[in-house]
Design an enzyme around this catalytic site. Structure first.
Site, PDB file in Angstrom:
ATOM      1  CE  LYS A 114      -4.131  -1.998   2.051  1.00  0.00           C
ATOM      2  NZ  LYS A 114      -5.067  -2.962   2.818  1.00  0.00           N
ATOM      3  CE  LYS A 131      -5.356  -8.873  -5.323  1.00  0.00           C
ATOM      4  NZ  LYS A 131      -5.092  -8.766  -3.845  1.00  0.00           N
ATOM      5  CE  LYS A 178     -12.506  -3.206  -2.978  1.00  0.00           C
ATOM      6  NZ  LYS A 178     -12.054  -3.373  -1.693  1.00  0.00           N
TER       7      LYS A 178
END
Ligand code: ADP
Ligand code: TRP
Length: 324
Positions: A110, A189, A192
């Site tokens: 992230k 993968k 979102k």
């Protein structure tokens, strides 16, 4: 068995969420005591707009119900309706070393995508461990990317039990579907945050557009092709019957099958799978009280289960006497 899992209210649900997580949730609701929740505390690490947060929370609840979750079987609730998890998060943070959190793949990912490294993002796995441990969960059905977080929850249960020489927290186990990692329309993968999703409840037209834009190579129609190297085949494989998968794989190898034809078949399969759920979702959405009623009832059941574990935890670490 006690089954627990959560999905963040941080965006629209996609095929990866369904095949990796939700499909298992719906299957497991029969014969187990299930708790499924909308991880809105976790979502605050990325969605910081109240109206959007409320909307996404309702959307995830509607998606679950439309996909077959029966709220009489499984408790469906909002994470924030059981604020005890925040208390357990704090308690676990006092027995967990910082090094464990610094090793979390998801945190590193992230940050590398530019999400601000808030304390919330760093402590995300502790809140997730609290979510799991507070319901005495035996198994946690998730996609592969979440396994490390569940292993951390196992570690944290151990740290707490060792520190206080007790058995207050039960060790959970992850459970994976056969679809470990669902690829997105670009072959990475599906996620979102990569903008490569096929969303479960988009309009038929939008879904078709996404599927038709799955990335393929430029092998001509007549040439033999490798099914294992094709993004369209990888997605088809997750929805078609084993016989059909075999048949299409043979046609790839033989040549004469164009990617466009396979994509059209994926569109059909998607509609067979999710068309009825889309209709059901529209009906459920028309009832303004339904979602709130389901979530309030689910929270009541979840709070009762959490209270039992918290009594053990608070007692074990001296926050209250055994008499309460
Ligand atoms: P995203 O990566 O799109 O933000 P989440 O992190 O909210 O998805 O994931 C919710 C659940 O769906 C988790 O259990 C996760 O493991 C599963 N999941 C997400 N993407 C995939 C995928 N591409 N393949 C398999 N499972 C997935
Ligand atoms: N971190 C999970 C995800 O991104 C969501 C989640 C929060 C969760 N708490 C959980 C999943 C507890 C399983 C168990 O998908």
């Amino acid at each position: 068995m006690r089954v627990l899992s959560g999905i963040q209210s941080s965006g629209k649900l996609h095929l990866g969420n369904y095949l990796g997580a939700l499909k298992q949730h719906v299957e497991l609701q029969h014969g187990n005591k299930c708790f499924f929740f909308i991880a809105n505390y976790h979502a605050l690490t990325t969605v910081q707009d109240a109206e959007r947060q409320r909307m996404l929370t309702r959307d995830v609840a509607l998606d679950y119900l439309a996909l077959g979750l029966d709220p009489h079987q499984a408790a469906l609730f909002r994470q924030s309706d059981v604020p005890d998890v925040c208390e357990l998060t704090w308690i676990l943070s006092t027995v967990t070393g910082r090094g464990l959190l610094e090793r979390a793949h998801s945190y590193k990912d992230k940050i590398s995508k530019g999400i601000a490294p808030s304390m919330g993002l760093m402590c995300y796995p502790i809140l997730m461990a609290a979510d799991i441990l507070i319901y005495d969960s035996d198994i946690v059905p998730v996609g592969r990317d979440q396994v490390q977080h569940i292993e951390m929850a196992q570690d944290m249960a151990g740290y707490f039990n060792n520190t206080y020489n007790c058995e207050a927290l039960k060790r959970p186990e992850p459970r994976l579907n056969e679809a470990f990692i669902v690829p997105g329309i670009d072959g990475q993968k599906m996620s979102k945050s990569y903008g490569n999703t096929i969303d479960l409840f988009d309009s038929p037209k939008a879904v078709r557009k996404r599927i038709m834009s799955i990335k393929t190579d430029s092998t001509p129609v007549e040439a033999p092709k490798h099914p294992e190297q094709c993004n369209v085949f990888a997605i088809l494989k997750l929805m078609a019957s084993p016989e059909e998968v075999e048949e299409i794989a043979a046609a790839y190898r033989k040549g004469g099958l164009g990617y466009g034809t396979v994509k059209k078949r994926v569109v059909e399969l998607f509609e067979e799978h999710f068309g009825p759920a889309r209709e059901r979702r529209a009906e459920l959405a028309a009832d303004p009280d339904l979602v709130e009623d389901v979530l309030v009832d689910g929270a009541k059941r979840a709070r009762a289960a959490a209270a039992q574990v918290m009594a053990r935890v608070r007692d074990a670490c001296g926050l209250m006497t055994a008499r309460g």
